[in-house]
Design a protein around this motif. Structure first.
Motif, PDB file in Angstrom:
ATOM      1  N   MET A   8      19.545 -37.060  93.501  1.00 29.65           N
ATOM      2  CA  MET A   8      18.830 -37.810  92.489  1.00 29.65           C
ATOM      3  C   MET A   8      18.156 -36.855  91.534  1.00 29.65           C
ATOM      4  SD  MET A   8      16.674 -37.378  95.202  1.00 29.65           S
ATOM      5  CE  MET A   8      17.571 -38.577  96.121  1.00 29.65           C
ATOM      6  N   THR A   9      17.668 -37.405  90.439  1.00 27.67           N
ATOM      7  CA  THR A   9      17.029 -36.606  89.400  1.00 27.67           C
ATOM      8  C   THR A   9      15.547 -36.934  89.350  1.00 27.67           C
ATOM      9  OG1 THR A   9      19.070 -36.636  88.110  1.00 27.67           O
ATOM     10  CG2 THR A   9      17.052 -36.047  86.940  1.00 27.67           C
ATOM     11  N   TYR A  22       8.803 -25.967  82.713  1.00 24.00           N
ATOM     12  CA  TYR A  22       9.266 -26.741  81.554  1.00 24.00           C
ATOM     13  C   TYR A  22      10.672 -27.330  81.742  1.00 24.00           C
ATOM     14  CZ  TYR A  22       5.018 -25.031  79.544  1.00 24.00           C
ATOM     15  OH  TYR A  22       3.683 -24.750  79.335  1.00 24.00           O
ATOM     16  N   GLN A  23      11.028 -27.621  82.987  1.00 19.67           N
ATOM     17  CA  GLN A  23      12.288 -28.322  83.266  1.00 19.67           C
ATOM     18  C   GLN A  23      11.993 -29.821  83.260  1.00 19.67           C
ATOM     19  OE1 GLN A  23      14.726 -26.515  86.588  1.00 19.67           O
ATOM     20  NE2 GLN A  23      12.745 -25.550  86.941  1.00 19.67           N
ATOM     21  N   ARG A  24      12.528 -30.517  82.296  1.00 18.80           N
ATOM     22  CA  ARG A  24      12.278 -31.964  82.227  1.00 18.80           C
ATOM     23  C   ARG A  24      12.934 -32.691  83.402  1.00 18.80           C
ATOM     24  NH1 ARG A  24       9.525 -33.818  78.218  1.00 18.80           N
ATOM     25  NH2 ARG A  24       9.332 -32.645  76.301  1.00 18.80           N
ATOM     26  N   THR A  25      14.085 -32.212  83.843  1.00 17.27           N
ATOM     27  CA  THR A  25      14.767 -32.850  84.964  1.00 17.27           C
ATOM     28  C   THR A  25      15.142 -31.803  86.005  1.00 17.27           C
ATOM     29  OG1 THR A  25      16.936 -32.674  83.916  1.00 17.27           O
ATOM     30  CG2 THR A  25      15.709 -34.711  83.540  1.00 17.27           C
ATOM     31  N   ILE A  26      15.018 -32.205  87.274  1.00 16.87           N
ATOM     32  CA  ILE A  26      15.389 -31.345  88.397  1.00 16.87           C
ATOM     33  C   ILE A  26      16.174 -32.204  89.376  1.00 16.87           C
ATOM     34  CG2 ILE A  26      14.539 -29.957  90.326  1.00 16.87           C
ATOM     35  CD1 ILE A  26      12.003 -29.432  88.661  1.00 16.87           C
ATOM     36  N   GLU A  27      17.369 -31.756  89.749  1.00 12.10           N
ATOM     37  CA  GLU A  27      18.182 -32.496  90.713  1.00 12.10           C
ATOM     38  C   GLU A  27      17.912 -31.982  92.115  1.00 12.10           C
ATOM     39  OE1 GLU A  27      22.326 -32.755  89.889  1.00 12.10           O
ATOM     40  OE2 GLU A  27      22.015 -34.018  88.141  1.00 12.10           O
ATOM     41  N   VAL A  28      17.778 -32.913  93.061  1.00 10.89           N
ATOM     42  CA  VAL A  28      17.576 -32.566  94.465  1.00 10.89           C
ATOM     43  C   VAL A  28      18.416 -33.493  95.336  1.00 10.89           C
ATOM     44  CG1 VAL A  28      15.236 -31.669  94.122  1.00 10.89           C
ATOM     45  CG2 VAL A  28      15.561 -34.068  94.705  1.00 10.89           C
ATOM     46  N   ASP A  29      18.630 -33.070  96.574  1.00 13.35           N
ATOM     47  CA  ASP A  29      19.294 -33.897  97.581  1.00 13.35           C
ATOM     48  C   ASP A  29      18.255 -34.265  98.626  1.00 13.35           C
ATOM     49  OD1 ASP A  29      21.955 -33.800  96.556  1.00 13.35           O
ATOM     50  OD2 ASP A  29      22.092 -31.740  97.265  1.00 13.35           O
ATOM     51  N   ALA A  30      17.954 -35.557  98.759  1.00  8.62           N
ATOM     52  CA  ALA A  30      16.935 -36.008  99.706  1.00  8.62           C
ATOM     53  C   ALA A  30      17.164 -37.477 100.021  1.00  8.62           C
ATOM     54  CB  ALA A  30      15.546 -35.796  99.125  1.00  8.62           C
ATOM     55  N   ALA A  31      16.569 -37.942 101.114  1.00  6.10           N
ATOM     56  CA  ALA A  31      16.698 -39.342 101.511  1.00  6.10           C
ATOM     57  C   ALA A  31      15.498 -40.176 101.084  1.00  6.10           C
ATOM     58  CB  ALA A  31      16.884 -39.438 103.027  1.00  6.10           C
ATOM     59  N   THR A  32      14.344 -39.521 100.881  1.00  5.72           N
ATOM     60  CA  THR A  32      13.126 -40.255 100.509  1.00  5.72           C
ATOM     61  C   THR A  32      12.403 -39.547  99.371  1.00  5.72           C
ATOM     62  OG1 THR A  32      11.683 -39.038 102.009  1.00  5.72           O
ATOM     63  CG2 THR A  32      12.774 -41.022 102.910  1.00  5.72           C
ATOM     64  N   LEU A  33      11.465 -40.253  98.773  1.00  5.76           N
ATOM     65  CA  LEU A  33      10.655 -39.676  97.713  1.00  5.76           C
ATOM     66  C   LEU A  33       9.894 -38.457  98.232  1.00  5.76           C
ATOM     67  CD1 LEU A  33       9.409 -39.716  94.894  1.00  5.76           C
ATOM     68  CD2 LEU A  33       7.784 -41.436  95.728  1.00  5.76           C
ATOM     69  N   GLY A  34       9.351 -38.539  99.429  1.00  2.30           N
ATOM     70  CA  GLY A  34       8.611 -37.424 100.010  1.00  2.30           C
ATOM     71  C   GLY A  34       9.461 -36.181 100.187  1.00  2.30           C
ATOM     72  N   ALA A  36      12.180 -35.438  98.509  1.00  5.26           N
ATOM     73  CA  ALA A  36      12.514 -34.932  97.171  1.00  5.26           C
ATOM     74  C   ALA A  36      11.356 -34.103  96.622  1.00  5.26           C
ATOM     75  CB  ALA A  36      12.849 -36.097  96.242  1.00  5.26           C
ATOM     76  N   LEU A  37      10.138 -34.610  96.771  1.00  2.00           N
ATOM     77  CA  LEU A  37       8.972 -33.872  96.293  1.00  2.00           C
ATOM     78  C   LEU A  37       8.790 -32.557  97.042  1.00  2.00           C
ATOM     79  CD1 LEU A  37       6.058 -36.342  95.567  1.00  2.00           C
ATOM     80  CD2 LEU A  37       7.115 -34.694  94.044  1.00  2.00           C
TER      81      LEU A  37
END
Length: 95
Positions: A8-9, A22-34, A36-37
């Protein structure tokens, strides 16, 4: 790590931009909001002190939206799906 992860982004703007180089978007692989953060904060540790409160939750001065919908009380257990977009907005208080 067990469980299915999704790509997700995470989108940042305003005052938070300086904390993520200053990265407006960062892609990560995660199952939950926590999760990802945690990944983004691992890359940009200063973000955690601004975004989270003393208990590790999202500070009330920030709003979190998943696919344009406000996440109530910024629940870190919120599940994320492939291609979800998570946006962080900071409420600006005047005085």
């Amino acid at each position: 790590m067990e469980g299915r992860h999704h790509t997700m982004t995470l989108c940042f703007s305003g005052l938070l931009l300086r904390l993520v180089d200053y990265q407006r978007t960062i892609e990560v692989d995660a199952a939950t909001l926590g999760e990802a953060l945690d990944q983004v904060e691992g890359r940009h540790p200063r973000l955690r002190t601004v975004l989270r409160d003393g208990e590790g939750g999202i500070r009330r001065s920030h709003r979190v939206f998943v696919n344009g919908e406000l996440v109530g009380a910024a629940d870190l257990a919120t599940p994320l799906a492939d291609s979800d977009s998570v946006e962080f907005l900071t409420a600006i208080a005047g005085g």
